[in-house]
Structures are given as C-alpha cells and as structure tokens.
Motif scaffolding. Structure first.
Motif, PDB file in Angstrom:
ATOM      1  N   ALA A  79     -51.516 -17.048  14.144  1.00 47.46           N
ATOM      2  CA  ALA A  79     -51.297 -18.169  13.237  1.00 47.46           C
ATOM      3  C   ALA A  79     -51.675 -19.486  13.906  1.00 47.46           C
ATOM      4  CB  ALA A  79     -49.845 -18.191  12.774  1.00 47.46           C
ATOM      5  N   ASP A  80     -51.367 -19.590  15.178  1.00 44.90           N
ATOM      6  CA  ASP A  80     -51.706 -20.796  15.933  1.00 44.90           C
ATOM      7  C   ASP A  80     -53.220 -20.959  16.064  1.00 44.90           C
ATOM      8  OD1 ASP A  80     -51.086 -23.099  17.539  1.00 44.90           O
ATOM      9  OD2 ASP A  80     -51.526 -21.911  19.324  1.00 44.90           O
ATOM     10  N   SER A  81     -53.936 -19.830  16.137  1.00 46.12           N
ATOM     11  CA  SER A  81     -55.384 -19.871  16.368  1.00 46.12           C
ATOM     12  C   SER A  81     -56.169 -20.435  15.193  1.00 46.12           C
ATOM     13  CB  SER A  81     -55.902 -18.458  16.681  1.00 46.12           C
ATOM     14  OG  SER A  81     -55.907 -17.646  15.515  1.00 46.12           O
ATOM     15  N   THR A  82     -55.586 -20.444  13.992  1.00 47.43           N
ATOM     16  CA  THR A  82     -56.329 -20.938  12.827  1.00 47.43           C
ATOM     17  C   THR A  82     -56.400 -22.461  12.792  1.00 47.43           C
ATOM     18  OG1 THR A  82     -54.405 -21.100  11.342  1.00 47.43           O
ATOM     19  CG2 THR A  82     -55.499 -18.944  11.521  1.00 47.43           C
ATOM     20  N   GLY A  83     -55.510 -23.127  13.519  1.00 53.12           N
ATOM     21  CA  GLY A  83     -55.511 -24.584  13.543  1.00 53.12           C
ATOM     22  C   GLY A  83     -54.856 -25.236  12.339  1.00 53.12           C
ATOM     23  N   LEU A  84     -54.313 -24.439  11.417  1.00 58.25           N
ATOM     24  CA  LEU A  84     -53.651 -24.985  10.230  1.00 58.25           C
ATOM     25  C   LEU A  84     -52.154 -25.124  10.500  1.00 58.25           C
ATOM     26  CD1 LEU A  84     -53.443 -25.800   7.236  1.00 58.25           C
ATOM     27  CD2 LEU A  84     -53.310 -23.348   6.676  1.00 58.25           C
ATOM     28  N   THR A  85     -51.651 -26.354  10.476  1.00 55.91           N
ATOM     29  CA  THR A  85     -50.221 -26.593  10.669  1.00 55.91           C
ATOM     30  C   THR A  85     -49.729 -27.575   9.627  1.00 55.91           C
ATOM     31  OG1 THR A  85     -50.363 -26.216  13.063  1.00 55.91           O
ATOM     32  CG2 THR A  85     -48.439 -27.401  12.247  1.00 55.91           C
ATOM     33  N   LEU A  86     -48.655 -27.207   8.953  1.00 54.24           N
ATOM     34  CA  LEU A  86     -47.987 -28.106   8.019  1.00 54.24           C
ATOM     35  C   LEU A  86     -46.817 -28.746   8.759  1.00 54.24           C
ATOM     36  CD1 LEU A  86     -47.892 -25.910   4.782  1.00 54.24           C
ATOM     37  CD2 LEU A  86     -49.648 -27.535   5.505  1.00 54.24           C
ATOM     38  N   ASP A  87     -46.879 -30.040   8.936  1.00 55.23           N
ATOM     39  CA  ASP A  87     -45.841 -30.735   9.695  1.00 55.23           C
ATOM     40  C   ASP A  87     -44.523 -30.818   8.939  1.00 55.23           C
ATOM     41  OD1 ASP A  87     -47.518 -31.186  11.884  1.00 55.23           O
ATOM     42  OD2 ASP A  87     -48.299 -33.044  11.013  1.00 55.23           O
ATOM     43  N   ASN A  88     -44.587 -30.745   7.624  1.00 53.23           N
ATOM     44  CA  ASN A  88     -43.390 -30.793   6.791  1.00 53.23           C
ATOM     45  C   ASN A  88     -43.220 -29.458   6.086  1.00 53.23           C
ATOM     46  OD1 ASN A  88     -42.798 -33.631   7.290  1.00 53.23           O
ATOM     47  ND2 ASN A  88     -44.598 -34.064   6.023  1.00 53.23           N
ATOM     48  N   GLY A  89     -42.293 -28.647   6.598  1.00 51.43           N
ATOM     49  CA  GLY A  89     -42.148 -27.292   6.083  1.00 51.43           C
ATOM     50  C   GLY A  89     -41.770 -27.219   4.623  1.00 51.43           C
ATOM     51  N   HIS A  90     -41.093 -28.257   4.111  1.00 51.70           N
ATOM     52  CA  HIS A  90     -40.717 -28.215   2.698  1.00 51.70           C
ATOM     53  C   HIS A  90     -41.928 -28.340   1.774  1.00 51.70           C
ATOM     54  CE1 HIS A  90     -40.754 -32.594   3.477  1.00 51.70           C
ATOM     55  NE2 HIS A  90     -41.056 -32.712   2.207  1.00 51.70           N
ATOM     56  N   GLU A  91     -43.090 -28.625   2.346  1.00 49.50           N
ATOM     57  CA  GLU A  91     -44.310 -28.702   1.555  1.00 49.50           C
ATOM     58  C   GLU A  91     -45.071 -27.370   1.518  1.00 49.50           C
ATOM     59  OE1 GLU A  91     -46.462 -31.893   3.354  1.00 49.50           O
ATOM     60  OE2 GLU A  91     -45.108 -33.455   2.592  1.00 49.50           O
ATOM     61  N   LEU A  92     -44.578 -26.345   2.238  1.00 50.55           N
ATOM     62  CA  LEU A  92     -45.287 -25.062   2.274  1.00 50.55           C
ATOM     63  C   LEU A  92     -45.411 -24.447   0.889  1.00 50.55           C
ATOM     64  CD1 LEU A  92     -46.589 -22.613   3.633  1.00 50.55           C
ATOM     65  CD2 LEU A  92     -44.286 -21.774   4.180  1.00 50.55           C
ATOM     66  N   LEU A  93     -44.328 -24.408   0.123  1.00 46.27           N
ATOM     67  CA  LEU A  93     -44.378 -23.784  -1.202  1.00 46.27           C
ATOM     68  C   LEU A  93     -45.356 -24.516  -2.101  1.00 46.27           C
ATOM     69  CD1 LEU A  93     -43.450 -21.759  -3.273  1.00 46.27           C
ATOM     70  CD2 LEU A  93     -41.463 -23.210  -3.743  1.00 46.27           C
ATOM     71  N   SER A  94     -45.288 -25.831  -2.132  1.00 47.32           N
ATOM     72  CA  SER A  94     -46.206 -26.606  -2.959  1.00 47.32           C
ATOM     73  C   SER A  94     -47.649 -26.413  -2.504  1.00 47.32           C
ATOM     74  CB  SER A  94     -45.828 -28.087  -2.892  1.00 47.32           C
ATOM     75  OG  SER A  94     -46.721 -28.865  -3.667  1.00 47.32           O
ATOM     76  N   PHE A  95     -47.866 -26.398  -1.192  1.00 50.22           N
ATOM     77  CA  PHE A  95     -49.198 -26.156  -0.628  1.00 50.22           C
ATOM     78  C   PHE A  95     -49.731 -24.804  -1.091  1.00 50.22           C
ATOM     79  CE2 PHE A  95     -51.731 -24.261   2.834  1.00 50.22           C
ATOM     80  CZ  PHE A  95     -52.733 -25.212   2.998  1.00 50.22           C
ATOM     81  N   ALA A  96     -48.871 -23.775  -1.032  1.00 45.79           N
ATOM     82  CA  ALA A  96     -49.286 -22.441  -1.435  1.00 45.79           C
ATOM     83  C   ALA A  96     -49.620 -22.389  -2.921  1.00 45.79           C
ATOM     84  CB  ALA A  96     -48.174 -21.437  -1.106  1.00 45.79           C
ATOM     85  N   LEU A  97     -48.775 -22.987  -3.748  1.00 47.28           N
ATOM     86  CA  LEU A  97     -49.009 -22.948  -5.195  1.00 47.28           C
ATOM     87  C   LEU A  97     -50.301 -23.666  -5.569  1.00 47.28           C
ATOM     88  CD1 LEU A  97     -45.386 -23.511  -6.568  1.00 47.28           C
ATOM     89  CD2 LEU A  97     -46.603 -21.363  -6.208  1.00 47.28           C
ATOM     90  N   LYS A  98     -50.619 -24.734  -4.852  1.00 49.88           N
ATOM     91  CA  LYS A  98     -51.884 -25.422  -5.112  1.00 49.88           C
ATOM     92  C   LYS A  98     -53.069 -24.554  -4.707  1.00 49.88           C
ATOM     93  CE  LYS A  98     -49.972 -30.089  -4.617  1.00 49.88           C
ATOM     94  NZ  LYS A  98     -49.904 -31.313  -3.763  1.00 49.88           N
ATOM     95  N   LYS A  99     -52.979 -23.895  -3.570  1.00 48.70           N
ATOM     96  CA  LYS A  99     -54.061 -23.005  -3.134  1.00 48.70           C
ATOM     97  C   LYS A  99     -54.252 -21.843  -4.106  1.00 48.70           C
ATOM     98  CE  LYS A  99     -55.461 -24.831   0.792  1.00 48.70           C
ATOM     99  NZ  LYS A  99     -56.875 -25.252   0.993  1.00 48.70           N
ATOM    100  N   LEU A 100     -53.157 -21.423  -4.723  1.00 49.35           N
ATOM    101  CA  LEU A 100     -53.189 -20.294  -5.656  1.00 49.35           C
ATOM    102  C   LEU A 100     -53.558 -20.729  -7.077  1.00 49.35           C
ATOM    103  CD1 LEU A 100     -49.944 -18.629  -4.327  1.00 49.35           C
ATOM    104  CD2 LEU A 100     -52.232 -17.611  -4.185  1.00 49.35           C
ATOM    105  N   GLY A 101     -53.753 -22.027  -7.265  1.00 52.80           N
ATOM    106  CA  GLY A 101     -54.110 -22.532  -8.580  1.00 52.80           C
ATOM    107  C   GLY A 101     -52.953 -22.606  -9.547  1.00 52.80           C
ATOM    108  N   LEU A 102     -51.730 -22.597  -9.021  1.00 51.65           N
ATOM    109  CA  LEU A 102     -50.542 -22.604  -9.879  1.00 51.65           C
ATOM    110  C   LEU A 102     -49.914 -23.988  -9.983  1.00 51.65           C
ATOM    111  CD1 LEU A 102     -48.920 -19.280  -8.636  1.00 51.65           C
ATOM    112  CD2 LEU A 102     -50.151 -19.673 -10.779  1.00 51.65           C
ATOM    113  N   LYS A 103     -50.454 -24.947  -9.271  1.00 48.34           N
ATOM    114  CA  LYS A 103     -49.903 -26.299  -9.288  1.00 48.34           C
ATOM    115  C   LYS A 103     -51.028 -27.277  -8.989  1.00 48.34           C
ATOM    116  CE  LYS A 103     -45.899 -28.849  -7.525  1.00 48.34           C
ATOM    117  NZ  LYS A 103     -44.707 -28.788  -6.616  1.00 48.34           N
ATOM    118  N   LYS A 104     -51.011 -28.402  -9.669  1.00 48.30           N
ATOM    119  CA  LYS A 104     -52.051 -29.413  -9.437  1.00 48.30           C
ATOM    120  C   LYS A 104     -51.727 -30.247  -8.203  1.00 48.30           C
ATOM    121  CE  LYS A 104     -53.375 -29.851 -14.294  1.00 48.30           C
ATOM    122  NZ  LYS A 104     -53.519 -30.771 -15.441  1.00 48.30           N
TER     123      LYS A 104
END
Length: 399
Positions: A374-399
């Motif tokens: 996971a560390d090797s990908t270089g993707l880090t979300l500094d605010n963990g409470h944004e993970l769900l929103s980040f995921a839903l946007k990537k999945l096309g479920l949230k603007k």
C-alpha cells in the motif's frame, strides 16, 4: 451497485523477526484481498487525526465518513448509543472495563484488560450486582458485552471529572497503573467507587472470575452524528460483535444487525456475518462488516493467532462474499481501522492500507495486499474521514 466495506480491526502491524521480517498481514494467506488489490486502487489513509488517541472509536468513526475532530466526544458515549441509553446533555459516560490487576495500589500492574476475555454470561450479572450494591443517584452501571461495560455519571460533564485522562487498559498491559491511580485520586467519589467495586469483586460468593477491578475510561458527553444516508446517499447497515460499531451505526441512523455467536474473537460467527450482509444488500446499498479478531490477537501479543485471524477474515468473509456476488455489480472497500503491532500490544498512529475495487477503478497491479504494498503506490489520504467519500467518487457513486 452494492457497496461492501470490510474492516479487519487492528490488521496492520510491523515486521517481526519470528515471521522472518514479515508483518502478520504479509504472513497471512490472503488470496482474495490480494486479487482485489491487484485489480483495484490501493493506498493508505490516516484514520486518526493528529493529537487524538489511536483508538477504534476514533478510527472507525473516520472510516464511516465522520470527522472525529468534530464529532468524537469519547469511547463511552459511542457504546452508550449502541445500548440506546437515555442520557441527559450533561451526563458523562465512561467505558467501564472489568480488568485484572496485580493489586490496586501504586505498585500494581495491569495484568489483563479483558479479565481473561470474560464471557458475557459471567460479566453481565457481575455488573448488575455492581449496580445493585453501588449504584446511586450519581453513578449507574450498565452491562455490555464480555469485558466492555458502561458507567454513567449523572451531570458529570459539568465536573472536573470530564477532563481526567485515564489510559485505556489495553494500552498498559503488564505496565504500572500508578499514573492512572494518581489521576483517579483527583475525583474522590470516583476513587471511592473503584475501591468499593474492588471489595465487592473480591467476594468469591459473587465473583469466581479473573475480574478484580473496574476501570473507567474514555468518558464524554452523549454522541450526536449526522445521518449516514443523508451524508452518503446510501441506505446502510453495520455488522459487528462490538458495541462500539453498533453505537456508531445507531447514532448515524444506520441499521444495526446483531449476529448470534458473534464474539469479537477467532471463534466468531463468520458465516452469520456473511449471510446477514448478503441479506441486507438484497434490498439496500451499503454494509459495513467489522471483524474484531486481529485486534484482540494484537493486544494479546500472539503473532500466530493474528496471522490466523487475518487469514480467516480473507477465507471466511472476503471469499464467500466475492463468490456470492460474482455476478452482481459490486464495489469493495477493504481496510483496517488502525495498526495493532504485536510488539506494542496496542494501537499506533500508522496510516492504514486500503483497497477500493469496483467499476471505474484503475488497477494498481500490485501482487499482494500489505502495509508495504500500500505504501508503494504513493497514494495517501491525510484525512481518513475522507476515505469513504473518495471511494464513492472513484466508483461513480458520488460527485
């Protein structure tokens, strides 16, 4: 699209000599998480904000999309929400462990934060007896699950007790209780209650378990969270053995699904959790499935058991869900709430590895899911409470 959010509590950890320099995640057999990682987005998320303790209460609140820096008041209030306790706005709710100490003096040590993983059928009558003998207009004892119970201090938020900082007992296994006793001594009434409970628990006619003391900690005012459906746009449920997760679900208007035989340990009812998740998703959108086992093994300092717990999570939760939903449009978020390294036997602040897999997600191409990959990908979300929103946007479920 159905969304499965799968949490292996405390799964992350540090390399161990006894595992040839591998972490317990790396040593575990996890072909299903590996497959999801290879074809999905992998990264890390800082679930615990700077300056806050790395507890499951803080971290799981963040995973559900609520900023702990805004909404967190304490561990006790979350578990009170699970029980649906009627509380006043100025009540102070303490998480109350039944613990085993070497002795309740400044020379004492915390021997076991769980009193040997005391069972609910033994602990609940003990807490009911504490309420019968010691409960009063100020303090009320409320039975919970296994070693996890509650103490409500009426209007306690208006007292100096609200500012007391007590170590979670799982953070001080085999360590001195002297600093905490000094803190307890600042509250004369709470001090008396703890020692009266000690005397009661010493009565072998009442108590034949390992529990020889109560340990109040994690206090705060009643919890208030935004509505999950309004926040995410999805109808959701939580499935867990522990009141902490149920409390977060209750407080945010999610369905809370109880599973018979869910223990929070290696012997939990995995199939029951899988069946309940699939049943809920037939008519609804989102389910948060939480497994406590890896965390408990981390606190116990047992690397082999933690490897087994992670392997079982993959084989008995991730695998059957993947099989059952292979013909459905499904999105996956897989992670842990925090690290529980074997060498520390408690939680740490490390950012947690996560997988997001579903329509619209680019493939990471990594071969296995671990802290290092996971560390090797270089993707880090500094605010963990944004993970769900980040995921839903990537999945096309949230603007």
């Amino acid at each position: 699209m159905k969304v499965l959010y799968l949490i292996a509590d405390g799964m992350g950890g540090w390399p161990l000599e006894e595992l040839g320099g591998k972490t317990t995640m790396e040593a575990a057999h996890t072909p299903n998480m590996d497959a999801l990682a290879k074809t999905g987005i992998v990264g890390r998320a800082q679930t615990v904000p700077k300056g806050m303790p790395p507890g499951s209460d803080v971290a799981n609140m963040a995973l559900l999309g609520f900023d702990p820096a805004v909404y967190h008041t304490g561990r006790g209030p979350i578990e009170a929400a699970a029980q649906g306790l009627k509380l006043g706005p100025d009540d102070l709710v303490w998480r109350l462990n039944l613990v085993t100490v070497s002795k309740l003096t400044i020379d004492g040590f915390m021997r076991d934060y769980s009193s040997g993983h005391i069972s609910s059928d033994i602990s609940r009558p003990l807490v009911s007896t504490l309420q019968e003998k010691l409960g009063n207009d100020t303090y009320t004892f409320h039975p919970g699950v296994q070693y996890r119970h509650l103490l409500v201090q009426r209007n306690g938020a208006l007292t100096e007790d609200a500012a007391l900082t007590i170590n979670p007992p799982h953070d001080i296994t085999d360590k001195s209780i002297k600093p905490d006793l000094r803190t307890f001594s600042k509250s004369p009434f709470l001090w008396d209650l703890i020692f009266e409970a000690k005397e009661l628990l010493e009565d072998r006619d009442i108590n034949a378990s390992m529990a020889n003391s109560i340990w109040p900690w994690g206090q705060g005012r009643p919890l208030n969270l935004p509505d999950f459906t309004e926040n995410s746009g999805m109808k959701g449920a939580v499935i867990s053995a522990v009141d902490l997760i149920k409390g977060l679900g209750n407080a945010s208007g999610m369905d809370v699904i109880d599973i018979e035989g869910a223990t929070g340990l290696l012997d939990t009812n995995y199939q029951g959790k899988v069946d309940a998740a699939l049943d809920f998703l037939r008519e609804n959108d989102f389910v948060f499935v939480h497994l406590e086992g890896p965390d408990e093994c981390g606190h116990g300092g047992n690397a082999a058991d933690k490897v087994e717990a992670i392997s079982r999570f993959d084989a008995r939760v991730v695998a059957p869900l993947r099989k059952a939903l292979r013909d459905e449009e499904t999105a996956w978020i897989v992670t842990c709430d925090h690290f529980t390294p074997i060498v520390e036997r408690t939680h740490t602040m490390d950012p947690v590895p996560f997988i997001i897999n579903g329509p619209g997600c680019e493939a990471s191409g990594i071969e296995s899911f671990s802290e290092k990959s996971a560390d090797s990908t270089g993707l880090t979300l500094d605010n963990g409470h944004e993970l769900l929103s980040f995921a839903l946007k990537k999945l096309g479920l949230k603007k």
